[in-house]
Design an enzyme around this catalytic site. Sequence first.
Site, PDB file in Angstrom:
ATOM      1  N   ASP A  21       0.834  -1.209   0.000  1.00  0.00           N
ATOM      2  CA  ASP A  21       0.000   0.000   0.000  1.00  0.00           C
ATOM      3  C   ASP A  21       0.866   1.256   0.000  1.00  0.00           C
ATOM      4  O   ASP A  21       1.997   1.245   0.480  1.00  0.00           O
ATOM      5  CB  ASP A  21      -0.897  -0.025   1.258  1.00  0.00           C
ATOM      6  CG  ASP A  21      -2.026   0.981   1.177  1.00  0.00           C
ATOM      7  OD1 ASP A  21      -2.290   1.510   0.081  1.00  0.00           O
ATOM      8  OD2 ASP A  21      -2.639   1.252   2.228  1.00  0.00           O
ATOM      9  N   ASN A  69     -10.753  -2.654  -6.120  1.00  0.00           N
ATOM     10  CA  ASN A  69      -9.911  -1.803  -6.982  1.00  0.00           C
ATOM     11  C   ASN A  69     -10.512  -1.551  -8.365  1.00  0.00           C
ATOM     12  O   ASN A  69     -10.140  -0.594  -9.046  1.00  0.00           O
ATOM     13  CB  ASN A  69      -8.501  -2.393  -7.146  1.00  0.00           C
ATOM     14  CG  ASN A  69      -7.624  -2.236  -5.929  1.00  0.00           C
ATOM     15  OD1 ASN A  69      -6.690  -2.997  -5.714  1.00  0.00           O
ATOM     16  ND2 ASN A  69      -7.923  -1.250  -5.099  1.00  0.00           N
TER      17      ASN A  69
HETATM   18  C1  FPP Z   1      -1.754   0.162  -3.322  1.00  0.00           C
HETATM   19  O1  FPP Z   1      -1.374   1.504  -3.398  1.00  0.00           O
HETATM   20  C2  FPP Z   1      -1.277  -0.641  -4.419  1.00  0.00           C
HETATM   21  C3  FPP Z   1      -2.059  -1.261  -5.368  1.00  0.00           C
HETATM   22  C4  FPP Z   1      -3.514  -1.140  -5.388  1.00  0.00           C
HETATM   23  C5  FPP Z   1      -1.517  -2.077  -6.440  1.00  0.00           C
HETATM   24  C6  FPP Z   1      -0.200  -2.751  -6.220  1.00  0.00           C
HETATM   25  C7  FPP Z   1       0.425  -2.912  -7.546  1.00  0.00           C
HETATM   26  C8  FPP Z   1       1.755  -2.822  -7.814  1.00  0.00           C
HETATM   27  C9  FPP Z   1       2.760  -2.685  -6.759  1.00  0.00           C
HETATM   28  C10 FPP Z   1       2.261  -2.825  -9.225  1.00  0.00           C
HETATM   29  C11 FPP Z   1       1.964  -3.997 -10.088  1.00  0.00           C
HETATM   30  C12 FPP Z   1       1.992  -5.334  -9.436  1.00  0.00           C
HETATM   31  C13 FPP Z   1       2.622  -6.448  -9.913  1.00  0.00           C
HETATM   32  C14 FPP Z   1       2.435  -7.725  -9.180  1.00  0.00           C
HETATM   33  C15 FPP Z   1       3.512  -6.447 -11.078  1.00  0.00           C
HETATM   34  P1  FPP Z   1      -2.513   2.609  -3.412  1.00  0.00           P
HETATM   35  O2  FPP Z   1      -2.734   2.992  -4.826  1.00  0.00           O
HETATM   36  O3  FPP Z   1      -3.717   2.128  -2.702  1.00  0.00           O
HETATM   37  O4  FPP Z   1      -1.810   3.765  -2.628  1.00  0.00           O
HETATM   38  P2  FPP Z   1      -2.523   4.892  -1.743  1.00  0.00           P
HETATM   39  O5  FPP Z   1      -3.136   4.172  -0.576  1.00  0.00           O
HETATM   40  O6  FPP Z   1      -1.386   5.758  -1.336  1.00  0.00           O
HETATM   41  O7  FPP Z   1      -3.511   5.577  -2.603  1.00  0.00           O
END
Ligand code: FPP
Length: 246
Positions: A21, A69
């Site tokens: 996250d 998501n």
């Molecule tokens: C959370 O950060 C992250 C995600 C929803 C996606 C995770 C994906 C990756 C790390 C990249 C691709 C993955 C792979 C396996 C190649 P957020 O967007 O919720 O952050 P925030 O809470 O700060 O808004």
Amino acid sequence: MDTIAKIKQGRLPQHLAIIMDGNGRWAKQRGKLRVFGHENGVRAVRETVETAAKIGIEYLTLYAFSTENWKRPRLEVETLMKLLVASLRKELKTLNDNNIRLRAIGRTEALPKKALKELEEVMAMTEKNSGMTLTLALSYGSREEITSAFRALSIKVKNNLISPDNIDDAIINEHLYTHDLPDVDLLIRTSGEHRISNFLLWQIAYAELYFTDVFWPDFSEQHLIEALKSYQNRERRFGKTSEQLI
Ligand code: FPP
């Protein structure tokens, strides 16, 4: 002795799960779009996967995309799917070089065709690897998983294939996406949030929880080692007293 060698001497979680996250906030801090954070999150995924395999973790499960998501802006969802396809293609060699088997849990049939095809290909091409099992949670939601298990079990009861008296932990487990994974031993969440967010609710019943303020794109080998050190300093009692464990 280097830190990895030292950590390998202690008790390791057999199954490590991570809620990655903070990508969006990491990007915002830099005045960039959220997708920039996801792009940089891929580096942290690669480093974490390689370090976990090097240390000897048997099962690593990453929360890459939740059922919730899908509600994000279209551009963000599309970018995440593109990153997934590009990363899978690019990392196939790394997975094979490190003897890692790729699996997926979740409603993967909801993924765009291209992403699903790439995923299935990489899973097939790493199927024989016998080292770490890397599981990507994609279009995954724990309540949805448990609901599906209830539905499947109800149908079996209705058709007299199983008696309600025989429904126990093990049978429920068999009907989850994670039926061939052990329970989670250690769950890490980055970015300072202290929530589970519908991730592996059944499977974390006895897991140790570890929260760090680090945003996912900054999560490195050092941070993983810190989490494992913290795990090694905890006593897991599974409801028993300390004395009963001796
Ligand atoms: C959370 O950060 C992250 C995600 C929803 C996606 C995770 C994906 C990756 C790390 C990249 C691709 C993955 C792979 C396996 C190649 P957020 O967007 O919720 O952050 P925030 O809470 O700060 O808004």
